[in-house]
Design an enzyme around this catalytic site. Structure first.
Site: not given
Length: 268
Positions: A38, A63, A90, A157, A161
């Site tokens: 993370d 990163d 994720n 975004y 996705k």
């Protein structure tokens, strides 16, 4: 009952909070040894939570959109545990709600770097390690219902996705005959670090009961509900699931926008 991930090693990015943290705890409870990544220091808290529950976890501040950092995650799994079986890409960012005409190329590029290049890098490096080992394995990417159709996220975004959804399909084909499966989870509205401001604002205004009311289950999801689907895809229970994007959204993406019909009314 046997642990579903006993003897397996898993990488999870975005593990500092939300779906990543819930998945780390679920995977560890099912016997997996973990490498957690993370960008924030919170990843160390997740690792401690896993360890306090009796599991094994290594935490790295990385990163997820940088190739060297993704390579480091894979190398750490191999060096620390001697193998890799599952990779869960994720990590992601929202990029805000700015419209097409307000977004800058720099903002668009950053969203794509983290949300789409990041999962590709995981497929590239974890996928090679899995294929080379010859034992098969599972790669999971977090996409979104925003990648299925409009209305669930900002333009950058949503585009990123949608790219993830296609990435898992292409990757499943590219890893043909390796027995490495690649799938995506498409969450609906879920209480995570990314969406926390929305949930906090709704609670402050006393309208949190309205969150998620657009889906048939009439509620938002909790990260643990997504973690259960990630566990399924990570485990041998999903041995014949490959190249799929699974919506976990309470039914939100099952319908086009409609006016809800009241008893006695005729549908239009």
């Amino acid at each position: 009952m046997a642990e579903q991930l006993s003897g397996k090693v898993a990488i999870i990015t975005g593990a500092g909070s939300g779906i990543g943290r819930a998945s780390a705890l679920r995977f560890a409870a099912e016997g997996a040894k973990l490498v957690l990544g993370d960008k924030t220091e919170a990843v160390h808290a997740t690792a401690r939570a896993v360890q306090e529950a009796g599991g094994q976890a290594v935490a790295l501040q990385i990163d997820a959109g940088l190739e060297a950092d993704v390579e480091k995650l894979v190398a750490t799994a191999l060096q620390q545990y001697g193998q890799l079986d599952v990779a869960f890409a994720n990590a992601g960012i929202s990029g805000g709600r700015a419209g097409i005409f307000e977004l800058t190329p720099e903002a668009w590029t950053e969203v794509l770097r983290v949300n789409l290049i990041g999962p590709w890098l995981m497929v590239k490096h974890a996928g090679k390690a899995l294929a080379d080992a010859g034992r098969g394995g599972s790669i999971i990417c977090t996409a979104s219902v925003a990648g299925i159709r409009s209305g669930a996220g900002g333009p950058a975004y949503s585009a990123s996705k949608a790219g993830v959804i296609n990435l898992v399909m292409v990757s499943a084909q590219q890893l043909c005959e390796s027995n490495v499966r690649v799938n995506a989870i498409c969450p609906g509205l879920t209480e995570t670090g990314m969406t926390q401001p929305t949930f906090d604002y709704a609670r402050e205004k006393g309208v949190d009961h309205k969150l998620g009311r657009l889906n048939p289950l009439r509620r938002a999801a909790q990260p643990e509900e997504l973690a259960q689907v990630a566990l399924f895809l990570a485990s041998d229970q999903s041995s014949y699931v490959n190249g799929q994007a699974i919506a976990v959204d309470g039914g939100l993406s099952s319908s086009h926008p409609v006016t809800r019909q009241l008893p006695g009314q005729t549908a239009v």
